[in-house]
Design an enzyme around this catalytic site. Structure first.
Site, mmCIF file in Angstrom:
data_model
loop_
_atom_site.group_PDB
_atom_site.id
_atom_site.type_symbol
_atom_site.label_atom_id
_atom_site.label_comp_id
_atom_site.label_asym_id
_atom_site.label_seq_id
_atom_site.Cartn_x
_atom_site.Cartn_y
_atom_site.Cartn_z
ATOM 1 N N PHE A 11 10.794 -21.469 14.871
ATOM 2 C CA PHE A 11 10.205 -20.128 14.725
ATOM 3 C C PHE A 11 8.689 -20.243 14.642
ATOM 4 C CE2 PHE A 11 9.733 -15.857 12.691
ATOM 5 C CZ PHE A 11 10.417 -15.146 13.672
ATOM 6 N N THR A 99 11.656 -25.261 19.923
ATOM 7 C CA THR A 99 10.996 -26.202 19.029
ATOM 8 C C THR A 99 9.975 -27.005 19.841
ATOM 9 O OG1 THR A 99 12.684 -27.917 19.342
ATOM 10 C CG2 THR A 99 13.078 -26.322 17.580
ATOM 11 N N LYS A 128 10.368 -28.744 27.257
ATOM 12 C CA LYS A 128 10.399 -29.662 28.413
ATOM 13 C C LYS A 128 11.201 -30.925 28.131
ATOM 14 C CE LYS A 128 6.043 -29.259 27.917
ATOM 15 N NZ LYS A 128 4.866 -28.463 27.730
ATOM 16 N N GLU A 152 13.737 -21.491 32.284
ATOM 17 C CA GLU A 152 12.616 -21.022 33.116
ATOM 18 C C GLU A 152 11.269 -21.301 32.446
ATOM 19 O OE1 GLU A 152 12.737 -19.312 36.330
ATOM 20 O OE2 GLU A 152 10.645 -19.902 36.120
ATOM 21 N N GLY A 209 -5.831 -22.378 21.953
ATOM 22 C CA GLY A 209 -4.378 -22.518 21.794
ATOM 23 C C GLY A 209 -3.641 -22.968 23.040
ATOM 24 N N GLU A 212 -1.641 -28.990 23.943
ATOM 25 C CA GLU A 212 -0.538 -29.529 23.155
ATOM 26 C C GLU A 212 -1.110 -30.019 21.826
ATOM 27 O OE1 GLU A 212 2.935 -29.948 24.525
ATOM 28 O OE2 GLU A 212 1.959 -28.435 25.729
ATOM 29 N N ASP A 223 1.908 -34.177 30.345
ATOM 30 C CA ASP A 223 2.597 -32.875 30.302
ATOM 31 C C ASP A 223 3.035 -32.470 31.719
ATOM 32 O OD1 ASP A 223 3.131 -30.142 29.021
ATOM 33 O OD2 ASP A 223 1.619 -29.604 30.505
ATOM 34 N N LYS A 227 6.878 -31.833 33.727
ATOM 35 C CA LYS A 227 7.162 -30.641 34.546
ATOM 36 C C LYS A 227 7.538 -31.039 35.976
ATOM 37 C CE LYS A 227 4.148 -27.791 31.657
ATOM 38 N NZ LYS A 227 2.765 -27.414 31.374
ATOM 39 N N GLY A 325 1.223 -19.623 26.468
ATOM 40 C CA GLY A 325 1.003 -18.391 25.697
ATOM 41 C C GLY A 325 2.300 -17.971 25.024
HETATM 42 N N1 HSE Z 1 -0.362 -27.553 26.936
HETATM 43 C C1 HSE Z 1 0.266 -26.902 28.046
HETATM 44 C C2 HSE Z 1 -0.828 -26.445 29.010
HETATM 45 C C3 HSE Z 1 1.105 -25.757 27.555
HETATM 46 O O1 HSE Z 1 -2.014 -26.593 28.695
HETATM 47 O O2 HSE Z 1 -0.509 -25.967 30.090
HETATM 48 C C4 HSE Z 1 2.290 -25.421 28.385
HETATM 49 O O3 HSE Z 1 3.151 -26.486 28.666
#
Ligand code: HSE
Length: 347
Positions: A11, A99, A128, A152, A209, A212, A223, A227, A325
């Protein structure tokens, strides 16, 4: 009227934003989407847990202070996270798992997904880790238990990519794709084009924000590598593991490289690329590439993400939009629930 009972696992910002959407829009979803959502359980390692099979107040949840053990303030709430009880025994039809991503073994999220699927619950997740590291196993488990496993939001948050390519590009043979799939690194490159130093640009991305918890995962391409595994396995019928994707990030680029590219009419971008070869094998990489201004991804600036699919009937099809976001990612969970509703309605 169909009402789905939902349990929220994790949460932080994303499931909290989903609770907020439910509080604001549940009534309008009756007509617009043909269903409503009722939250019957929530669990979070920091906040604790709460179950109410008659339904929790979504607005109250969305506004709960983010203090340790906060769920203990609610009737029937606990200061500890009773994850197994919320997933298995709250009466939920659908588990929304949001989470943190653990890029090493995908835990504890993978276990949360397993418990849910084994107990006949649909799973929607933005995480992911479970998909990139255990996607095949979890998809099989979902199929054996006759439930959906949708994710998604694991790539490009709520911007439709996975379902768009799987459903709307079906028949046009996606043979590869290139993407800007990390908002932080693209934001950093854009700010460096404006003259800001690398470290300052990363700090800005953290403050906004996008990054990561450890921004190394963003700027070193880790990251994007997760993906790429998700997208290549999904769209190119590959069976890639994380170690199959070569990976280098943007930390080696300096202001001099960025300026030299500008003078040459080009731009550095961190590109994830995958191709299916004639023999059926798939190769994938993550690396900084110099793009000329006429490349479909060259104009994608700031934290925006984009992916350009190579298809045999349409040529390049490019989708761009937010890649991160809270509300944007919560929308991805909603879009997964809509997809479950549509497939339940058609069966
Ligand atoms: N840290 C990632 C980014 C967030 O900057 O795109 C989404 O996976």
């Amino acid at each position: 009227m169909t009402e789905y009972k939902l349990a929220l696992v994790g949460f932080g910002g994303v499931n909290r934003a989903l609770a907020q959407l439910i509080a604001e829009r549940n009534d309008s979803w009756k007509n617009e989407l043909g269903f409503t959502l009722k939250i019957v359980g929530v669990t979070d390692l920091f906040l604790g847990s709460v179950i109410d099979r008659d339904g929790l107040d979504a607005a109250l949840l969305a506004n709960l202070p983010a203090v340790k053990g906060a769920f203990a303030q609610l009737p029937g709430g606990e200061a500890i996270a009773l994850n197994e009880a919320v997933i298995k025994d709250s009466g939920a039809d659908i588990i929304a798992e949001a989470t943190f991503t653990n890029p090493v073994d995908g835990e504890p999220a993978t276990s949360f997904c397993r418990w849910a699927l084994e107990n006949g619950k649909h799973v929607v997740t933005t995480n992911k880790g479970p998909i990139a590291l255990h996607g095949g196993e979890l998809k099989d488990l979902a199929q054996r238990n006759n439930v959906a496993f949708e994710y998604e939001g694991s790539v490009m948050s709520g911007t439709p990519v996975i379902r768009l390519a799987r459903q709307l590009l079906a028949g046009s043979s996606v043979v590869g794709f290139e993407g800007i799939l990390n908002g932080t690194s693209n934001f950093v490159l854009t700010r460096m084009e404006g003259g800001l130093g690398f470290a300052e640009a990363v700090s800005e991305a953290q403050a906004l924000g996008y990054a990561e918890a450890d921004p190394t995962a963003d700027v070193e391409g880790h990251d994007v590598r997760l993906k790429m595994v998700i997208l290549a396995n999904e769209l190119l019928d590959a069976k890639l593991n994380v170690s199959d994707v070569s990976c280098s990030g943007i930390s080696s680029l300096g202001l001099g490289d960025i300026e030299k590219a500008r003078q040459d009419g080009a731009r550095w971008k961190l590109i994830g690329a995958a191709t299916r070869h004639a023999d059926g094998s798939v190769s994938a990489s993550v690396e900084p590439r110099l793009l000329n201004h006429d490349h479909p991804l060259a104009a994608i600036c700031g934290a925006t993400n984009a992916v350009s699919f190579a298809t045999d009937l349409l040529g390049a099809v490019t989708v761009s939009g937010p890649g991160a976001g809270r509300t944007e990612t919560a929308f991805a969970l909603l879009s997964d629930i809509i997809s479950i509703h549509q497939s339940v309605a058609h069966n």
